[in-house]
Structures are given as C-alpha cells and as structure tokens.
Write a protein that holds these residues in place. Structure first.
Motif, PDB file in Angstrom:
ATOM      1  N   LYS A  79       0.915  -1.248   0.195  1.00  0.00           N
ATOM      2  CA  LYS A  79      -0.052  -0.157   0.115  1.00  0.00           C
ATOM      3  C   LYS A  79       0.746   1.327  -0.190  1.00  0.00           C
ATOM      4  O   LYS A  79       0.477   2.452  -0.510  1.00  0.00           O
ATOM      5  N   ASN A  80       2.077   1.255   0.477  1.00  0.00           N
ATOM      6  CA  ASN A  80       3.028   2.128   0.720  1.00  0.00           C
ATOM      7  C   ASN A  80       4.042   2.307  -0.376  1.00  0.00           C
ATOM      8  O   ASN A  80       5.076   2.745  -0.353  1.00  0.00           O
ATOM      9  N   ASN A  81       3.756   1.595  -1.451  1.00  0.00           N
ATOM     10  CA  ASN A  81       4.711   1.441  -2.568  1.00  0.00           C
ATOM     11  C   ASN A  81       5.997   0.787  -2.356  1.00  0.00           C
ATOM     12  O   ASN A  81       7.017   1.351  -2.824  1.00  0.00           O
ATOM     13  N   ASN A  82       6.105  -0.248  -1.560  1.00  0.00           N
ATOM     14  CA  ASN A  82       7.277  -0.803  -1.465  1.00  0.00           C
ATOM     15  C   ASN A  82       7.109  -2.189  -2.286  1.00  0.00           C
ATOM     16  O   ASN A  82       6.299  -2.539  -2.413  1.00  0.00           O
ATOM     17  N   ASP A  83       8.577  -2.760  -2.865  1.00  0.00           N
ATOM     18  CA  ASP A  83       8.526  -4.025  -3.502  1.00  0.00           C
ATOM     19  C   ASP A  83       8.604  -5.119  -2.321  1.00  0.00           C
ATOM     20  O   ASP A  83       9.557  -4.873  -1.653  1.00  0.00           O
ATOM     21  N   VAL A  84       7.957  -6.216  -2.581  1.00  0.00           N
ATOM     22  CA  VAL A  84       8.228  -7.352  -1.575  1.00  0.00           C
ATOM     23  C   VAL A  84       8.498  -8.589  -2.164  1.00  0.00           C
ATOM     24  O   VAL A  84       7.466  -8.914  -3.231  1.00  0.00           O
ATOM     25  N   LYS A  85       9.231  -9.379  -1.965  1.00  0.00           N
ATOM     26  CA  LYS A  85       9.532 -10.445  -2.511  1.00  0.00           C
ATOM     27  C   LYS A  85       9.566 -11.368  -1.062  1.00  0.00           C
ATOM     28  O   LYS A  85       9.805 -11.010  -0.064  1.00  0.00           O
ATOM     29  N   THR A  86       9.012 -12.737  -1.327  1.00  0.00           N
ATOM     30  CA  THR A  86       8.912 -13.698  -0.309  1.00  0.00           C
ATOM     31  C   THR A  86       9.746 -14.934  -0.592  1.00  0.00           C
ATOM     32  O   THR A  86       9.624 -15.547  -1.959  1.00  0.00           O
ATOM     33  N   ILE A  87       9.943 -15.686   0.302  1.00  0.00           N
ATOM     34  CA  ILE A  87      10.363 -17.090   0.317  1.00  0.00           C
ATOM     35  C   ILE A  87       9.498 -17.702   1.333  1.00  0.00           C
ATOM     36  O   ILE A  87       9.427 -17.449   2.577  1.00  0.00           O
ATOM     37  N   LEU A  88       8.857 -18.736   0.785  1.00  0.00           N
ATOM     38  CA  LEU A  88       7.734 -19.403   1.687  1.00  0.00           C
ATOM     39  C   LEU A  88       8.530 -20.887   2.219  1.00  0.00           C
ATOM     40  O   LEU A  88       8.847 -21.417   1.243  1.00  0.00           O
ATOM     41  N   THR A  89       8.809 -21.208   3.593  1.00  0.00           N
ATOM     42  CA  THR A  89       9.648 -22.388   3.862  1.00  0.00           C
ATOM     43  C   THR A  89       8.731 -23.664   3.596  1.00  0.00           C
ATOM     44  O   THR A  89       7.394 -23.341   3.664  1.00  0.00           O
ATOM     45  N   LYS A  90       9.241 -24.581   3.824  1.00  0.00           N
ATOM     46  CA  LYS A  90       8.426 -26.031   3.691  1.00  0.00           C
ATOM     47  C   LYS A  90       7.171 -25.941   4.773  1.00  0.00           C
ATOM     48  O   LYS A  90       5.963 -26.155   4.142  1.00  0.00           O
ATOM     49  N   SER A  91       7.488 -25.440   5.973  1.00  0.00           N
ATOM     50  CA  SER A  91       6.663 -25.630   6.889  1.00  0.00           C
ATOM     51  C   SER A  91       5.578 -24.526   6.939  1.00  0.00           C
ATOM     52  O   SER A  91       4.549 -24.540   7.253  1.00  0.00           O
ATOM     53  N   GLY A  92       6.225 -23.332   6.394  1.00  0.00           N
ATOM     54  CA  GLY A  92       5.550 -21.909   6.212  1.00  0.00           C
ATOM     55  C   GLY A  92       4.246 -22.427   5.291  1.00  0.00           C
ATOM     56  O   GLY A  92       2.862 -21.598   5.280  1.00  0.00           O
ATOM     57  N   LYS A  93       4.519 -22.965   4.373  1.00  0.00           N
ATOM     58  CA  LYS A  93       3.481 -23.594   3.221  1.00  0.00           C
ATOM     59  C   LYS A  93       2.343 -24.153   3.820  1.00  0.00           C
ATOM     60  O   LYS A  93       1.243 -24.311   3.126  1.00  0.00           O
ATOM     61  N   GLU A  94       2.348 -25.010   4.942  1.00  0.00           N
ATOM     62  CA  GLU A  94       1.361 -25.739   5.714  1.00  0.00           C
ATOM     63  C   GLU A  94       0.308 -24.481   6.171  1.00  0.00           C
ATOM     64  O   GLU A  94      -0.878 -24.917   6.455  1.00  0.00           O
ATOM     65  N   PHE A  95       0.717 -23.308   6.547  1.00  0.00           N
ATOM     66  CA  PHE A  95      -0.031 -22.270   6.920  1.00  0.00           C
ATOM     67  C   PHE A  95      -0.496 -21.091   5.811  1.00  0.00           C
ATOM     68  O   PHE A  95      -1.740 -20.675   6.108  1.00  0.00           O
ATOM     69  N   VAL A  96       0.065 -20.992   4.949  1.00  0.00           N
ATOM     70  CA  VAL A  96      -0.314 -19.986   4.004  1.00  0.00           C
ATOM     71  C   VAL A  96       0.046 -20.642   2.338  1.00  0.00           C
ATOM     72  O   VAL A  96       0.900 -21.180   2.406  1.00  0.00           O
ATOM     73  N   THR A  97      -0.665 -20.218   1.454  1.00  0.00           N
ATOM     74  CA  THR A  97      -0.207 -20.726  -0.086  1.00  0.00           C
ATOM     75  C   THR A  97       0.507 -19.757  -0.673  1.00  0.00           C
ATOM     76  O   THR A  97       0.228 -18.657  -0.360  1.00  0.00           O
ATOM     77  N   PRO A  98       1.211 -20.300  -1.658  1.00  0.00           N
ATOM     78  CA  PRO A  98       2.083 -19.446  -2.588  1.00  0.00           C
ATOM     79  C   PRO A  98       1.120 -18.525  -3.343  1.00  0.00           C
ATOM     80  O   PRO A  98       1.249 -17.619  -3.489  1.00  0.00           O
ATOM     81  N   LEU A  99      -0.204 -18.970  -3.547  1.00  0.00           N
ATOM     82  CA  LEU A  99      -1.063 -18.225  -4.366  1.00  0.00           C
ATOM     83  C   LEU A  99      -1.580 -17.017  -3.624  1.00  0.00           C
ATOM     84  O   LEU A  99      -1.583 -15.961  -4.202  1.00  0.00           O
ATOM     85  N   SER A 100      -1.860 -17.177  -2.398  1.00  0.00           N
ATOM     86  CA  SER A 100      -2.132 -15.982  -1.660  1.00  0.00           C
ATOM     87  C   SER A 100      -1.369 -14.971  -1.339  1.00  0.00           C
ATOM     88  O   SER A 100      -1.158 -13.806  -1.767  1.00  0.00           O
ATOM     89  N   VAL A 101       0.083 -15.384  -1.306  1.00  0.00           N
ATOM     90  CA  VAL A 101       1.358 -14.572  -1.089  1.00  0.00           C
ATOM     91  C   VAL A 101       1.541 -13.866  -2.431  1.00  0.00           C
ATOM     92  O   VAL A 101       1.755 -12.371  -2.419  1.00  0.00           O
ATOM     93  N   THR A 102       1.588 -14.635  -3.556  1.00  0.00           N
ATOM     94  CA  THR A 102       1.840 -14.001  -4.912  1.00  0.00           C
ATOM     95  C   THR A 102       0.585 -12.885  -5.345  1.00  0.00           C
ATOM     96  O   THR A 102       0.852 -11.837  -5.926  1.00  0.00           O
ATOM     97  N   THR A 103      -0.554 -13.233  -5.066  1.00  0.00           N
ATOM     98  CA  THR A 103      -1.649 -12.426  -5.356  1.00  0.00           C
ATOM     99  C   THR A 103      -1.360 -11.026  -4.668  1.00  0.00           C
ATOM    100  O   THR A 103      -1.504 -10.030  -5.220  1.00  0.00           O
ATOM    101  N   LEU A 104      -0.833 -11.075  -3.403  1.00  0.00           N
ATOM    102  CA  LEU A 104      -0.432  -9.917  -2.722  1.00  0.00           C
ATOM    103  C   LEU A 104       0.797  -9.028  -3.086  1.00  0.00           C
ATOM    104  O   LEU A 104       0.782  -7.994  -3.425  1.00  0.00           O
ATOM    105  N   THR A 105       1.697  -9.811  -3.231  1.00  0.00           N
ATOM    106  CA  THR A 105       3.185  -9.104  -3.621  1.00  0.00           C
ATOM    107  C   THR A 105       3.365  -8.941  -5.225  1.00  0.00           C
ATOM    108  O   THR A 105       3.944  -7.985  -5.704  1.00  0.00           O
ATOM    109  N   LYS A 106       2.481  -9.480  -5.888  1.00  0.00           N
ATOM    110  CA  LYS A 106       2.518  -9.646  -7.363  1.00  0.00           C
ATOM    111  C   LYS A 106       4.083  -9.817  -7.895  1.00  0.00           C
ATOM    112  O   LYS A 106       4.241  -9.358  -8.976  1.00  0.00           O
ATOM    113  N   ASN A 107       4.524 -10.696  -7.128  1.00  0.00           N
ATOM    114  CA  ASN A 107       5.868 -11.284  -7.395  1.00  0.00           C
ATOM    115  C   ASN A 107       5.707 -12.847  -7.189  1.00  0.00           C
ATOM    116  O   ASN A 107       4.911 -13.158  -6.508  1.00  0.00           O
TER     117      ASN A 107
END
Ligand code: C5P
Length: 409
Positions: free
Chosen positions: A30-58
C-alpha cells in the motif's frame, strides 16, 4: 514519515502466525514498497503461494532445488536485491538452524549468503521461548548481529498466556519506519563514528602482560547499532574473539599506545564512544627477554601513564567529535566518580556501571548502567542484555546529536 520504494524480502516461517505476514505485505505494498517472499516448507502448511503472490505481485520462492527458480534468480542475487530481510514468524527451530549456520534450503542459504540486516520476529509457545536452548540461540544470533522484534506477552494460539506472541504487522511496520527513517537521516548527514572496545595488553616481557577482564561485548554491540543506523563506524578493539558485521571497519590493536594511534588516524568523526577498558599504566620498558624469577626482578617493573584517549577526544580543539561518550567502571561511589570523569575528560555522556557485581558488566552478556548526561540528567537502565543496553545508549546519543541541529550547520 512512512517508508516507500523499499525492497523487502520476507521469509515466511512455519507457525500459525504465518498468516499475519499477509497483512504486513499489504501494508508494505500500500505504501509502494516492493516485496519478495520465500515460503519455507513448513510455512507452506499455513499460507499458500497463491495468496502470497496475489498480494506481492511477485513470484513466491519456495525451494532451493527448484531449477526454474535458480535460473531466474539465484540465492545470492535474492539477498543482494533486498534492503532488509524479515523472518516472520521466526520459529525456535529456525533459530537453531541460523545459530548453527545451516544452509539447507533456500531461506537459510539466502540468510547465510546475505550481507544485509536481518530482522527476526519470533513467535512460539512461552515454554519454548524461555527454554535454555532457545535463549542460548538468541545470544548467539545477537552476537552475529541479527535484529529482534518481540515476542510480545499475550494469549497464544495454543491457549497459553506469556511471552511468545508475534509482534503485530502494524508493530513490525512501525519498526521498519523507524529503522529506515533513522538510517536515511544518518546517511544523508554522512555521519561517522568510532568505538573503542575490549581490554588492552601492556607487555612486561615477551610472554607476560598486564590486562583486565573486559570482553569487548558492550562496545561491539554499540558499533553494531550505530552501523545498523547507516553510520559509518570504525571499531578499534583490543584482543577479543568477537565477530562484527562486515560493514564495520574493525581495527585490532594490542596496547593502549596502539589504540591511541588508531583513534588519531580515524579522526575526524561525529561520534566517539570509548568503551574500552584501557590500561591506565604501562611498564616503562618491555624487557627483551623473559624475566627470571630472582629477587632482583621482584621490584623491577617501573610504570608510566598511558595517554587518556577519551580525554584527548573530549578536549581536542581541532577535531572534537560532536558527541564524546566515556565509560566509567566503578566499584564504589559510582555517581560521584562518574560525574568527575564527565567533567575532567570533557565528555557529553558517561555510561557508568558497577563492575564489582559478577552477573553484569565485565565478561557478562548483561549490563546495568546509568547514562549520565552533561546537562545533569541521569537515566537508569535496569539489568538487560548488552545488545538492548547498546540500543538505548545509541538512542540517547542520536537524540542528543539531533536535538542540537547547530551541530550540522
Ligand atoms: O578514568 P577511567 O580509566 O576510569 O575512565 C574510563 C574511561 O576512560 C573509559 O571511557 C575508557 O575507555 C577511557 N580511557 C581512555 N584512555 C585511557 C584510560 C581510560 O580512553 N588511557
């Protein structure tokens, strides 16, 4: 001022608080920052790559062995790309990996290969947080220069109450605002600092010397915080095994005389913090050969005074730093002796501590200090980790420096 146009790499760890990373991503975007993410194997159990990518656009990066990912962006360029790396939630297990220096997946490899500041935002059950193994890892990680935010006290997902709740996305965002704003300001002013730390050794003969118990930890922590704020920092250190961030220029010295020479070479600076336990005296002559244990040598050693480095800085007409900070290690009359030191050495601040206590001060990870200001104010800091004490000392230094804008005209 809010943050914008920053490049933030978020590593999403495996804990129920992982879902909160989505809120932080939204705030940052919202404040015009660029965000990239790494989703760890266990992180993926809690959030999906699709929801992360939808927000980061990366693209959401997942696994180091993903060939298509490595071709597109390798772990080195991912860490070089970021202005700051955040790990949220940082689990107890993840801290163990970092403390051991593991590089077993993309997240840990990026961190090990990183030359950036890394913010850990822990979240775990209170028992896991206070476990000795976790606390030991925290010490190691602080030693390596990782920054910590939280955890907070509160009710946890498991239903228990205590310290272990992850800081909220809003708290993380505010932390980032402070971090980047202070850093920006310091960079614009092109500030430079020098910190002396550790003991000195004054040799009597080739194998014997006079020294003290100083570990150099407190000065090292102060140099780390100054550097984190983007201040060009030189650490002049007596013998110690401490490692420092690669951005800090570290000069190793042995004797007080060498420390004095390095300090002179480092001038001019805006901030000088003299945390070193400098030997006040040195043998007038270093015997070429090892002294024999005969009675003639018993009263042999003659001493002379070492130059007082902090006094040299405080009273320097040509290159006086804008802020000169001295330390006062005392075993009695702490206030009175420290005030005298402040005056005699013309310091702006004196950090006073009681070195007769075994659990704080010399050679301990903890400290308990008074910050004595030349304007008469005294601030008392309760027993805490030296890294925490360092943050508080640097805050006082920077506030004092910034209050007087005349310093910059
Ligand atoms: O007078 P005293 O040695 O207790 O003062 C301690 C302060 O003076 C510390 O900040 C220490 O780093 C500094 N100091 C110095 N050069 C010396 C002796 C002490 O900079 N030769």
């Amino acid at each position: 001022m809010t943050i914008k146009n920053r490049k933030i790499l978020i590593i999403i760890g495996g804990g129920i608080a992982a879902y909160k990373s989505l809120d932080l991503i939204r705030l940052l975007k919202k404040n015009n920052n660029d965000v990239k993410t790494i989703l760890t194997k266990s992180g993926k159990e809690f959030v999906t790559p699709l929801s992360v990518t939808t927000l980061t656009k990366n693209k959401t990066f997942e696994d180091i062995f993903d060939k298509s990912t490595e071709a597109e962006i390798d772990h080195i360029s991912l860490s070089r790309w970021a202005d700051l790396i955040i790990v949220m939630p940082t689990t107890a297990n993840f801290m163990t990996k970092l403390a051991a220096g593991k590089a077993e997946d993309l997240a840990t490899t990026v961190i090990l290969a990183s030359n950036k500041n890394i913010l850990l935002v822990p979240a775990m059950n209170v028992r896991m947080w206070i476990h000795k193994a976790t606390q030991k890892n925290i010490n190691i990680l602080e030693d390596y220069g990782y920054m910590f935010l939280g955890p907070e006290k509160g009710e946890m997902a498991c239903g228990e109450y205590g310290e272990g709740k992850m800081s909220s996305p809003r708290q993380i965002f505010t932390y980032l605002e402070n971090y980047f704003n202070k850093r920006n300001f310091m960079k614009k002013k092109n500030l430079k600092a020098l910190v002396t730390t550790g003991p000195t050794r004054e040799y009597i003969d080739p194998v014997r010397y006079i020294s003290n118990e100083s570990s150099g930890k407190q000065g090292r922590e102060i140099a780390e915080v100054l550097n984190r704020y983007g201040i060009k920092t030189t650490l002049i250190s007596g013998p110690s095994n401490l490692v420092t961030h690669s951005e800090i220029k570290t000069k190793k010295i042995i004797s007080a005389g060498e420390m004095f020479e390095e300090v002179k070479k480092t001038l001019p600076v805006d901030i000088a913090v003299c945390a070193a336990a400098v030997s006040d005296f040195k043998p007038s002559k270093i015997n070429k050969n090892k002294l024999k244990k005969n009675l003639k040598n018993f009263n042999y050693i003659k001493f002379e005074k070492n130059r007082d480095i902090v006094e040299y800085l405080g009273k320097n007409n040509k290159h006086r730093p804008k802020i000169v900070v001295g330390f006062s290690a005392e075993t009695e009359n702490i206030n009175k002796n420290s005030f005298s030191k402040l005056k005699d050495k013309n310091c702006d601040l004196i950090i006073a501590n009681n070195v007769s206590k075994k659990d704080v001060g010399f050679n301990s990870d903890y400290n308990k200090v008074l910050i004595i200001d030349n304007n008469g104010k005294i601030k008392q800091l309760k027993k805490n980790k030296k890294s925490f004490i360092a943050k508080k000392i640097v805050d006082v230094i920077l506030d004092k420096l910034l209050i007087d804008e005349r310093n910059f005209n």
